[in-house]
Design an enzyme around this catalytic site. Sequence first.
Site, short mmCIF file in Angstrom:
data_model
loop_
_atom_site.label_atom_id
_atom_site.label_comp_id
_atom_site.label_asym_id
_atom_site.label_seq_id
_atom_site.Cartn_x
_atom_site.Cartn_y
_atom_site.Cartn_z
N ASP A 114 0.84 -1.19 0.00
CA ASP A 114 0.00 0.00 0.00
C ASP A 114 0.88 1.25 0.00
O ASP A 114 2.04 1.20 0.42
CB ASP A 114 -0.89 0.03 1.25
CG ASP A 114 -1.85 -1.14 1.30
OD1 ASP A 114 -2.15 -1.72 0.23
OD2 ASP A 114 -2.30 -1.47 2.41
N LYS A 115 0.29 2.36 -0.39
CA LYS A 115 1.05 3.62 -0.44
C LYS A 115 1.68 3.95 0.92
O LYS A 115 2.81 4.43 1.00
CB LYS A 115 0.10 4.75 -0.89
CG LYS A 115 0.79 6.07 -1.13
CD LYS A 115 -0.20 7.06 -1.72
CE LYS A 115 0.32 8.47 -1.63
NZ LYS A 115 -0.68 9.46 -2.07
#
Length: 249
Positions: A114-115
């Site tokens: 994920d970011k």
Amino acid sequence: MKMRLDKFIADYTELTRSQAKKVIRDGAIRVNGTVTKKGDDKVSFSDSIFWGEQEIRGQQYQYIMLNKPAGVVSATTDNHDTTVVELLHQTKPFEGEEELSLFAKDLFPMGRLDKDTEGLLILTNDGELAHHILSPKYHVAKTYYVRLDADLEASDIEAMKRGLDIGEKRITKPAELEILAERECYLTITEGKFHQVKRMFAVLGKHVVYLKRMSMGGVVLDEMLPSGGWRFMTEEEIMKLKGDSHGKE
Ligand code: URA
């Protein structure tokens, strides 16, 4: 394996095929010490090929270990955010002089973080290995360091082992939870569902406040790598990854 010299140069430098043909015609390429002006000459990985002073190493594949920082996305291109591939091109390897640009065509992240997730991300242009590693058929173990907003309980260990209903067709495969402190743990999973770790803890009523991948398929994040730092993987690490991709159940 033998291939045309112009293709070899286009594959392992930033030059296009027509630019490669031009530098060959211009006499800028030496094969085993001799200037070669014919693009259709056949070369192999054991030949020594120089473009001016720069050796073009025909390594077939690249394997890169990145300590992904938060804020970059696990993609090759993106309209809004910096991608991990762009990050590699913007920085030199950690404690290494080896340039990326000549060899880094077609790199992509092997899976996604994920970011806001940090840690081990492997980038490669080896599509076949990536396919094996990412395929649900191969249960490659991934260990995450997790910090939570609530205290862990001993019962969480059992729950993770039994499997949780995170809204997929099947409950999650057995995961190993190692409690490090009241709100800190390692979690090892062998699947890669979207937001899987966050969703598993959400089922247990806890919110993940920090997530970092520590290892994947026996490859451990180099603790010397600063956040955002990367290096070429060692032969040993590559062999571990390849070995793990054969562990099909
Ligand atoms: N699980 C998540 O929830 N996020 C990640 O980035 C990786 C695993």
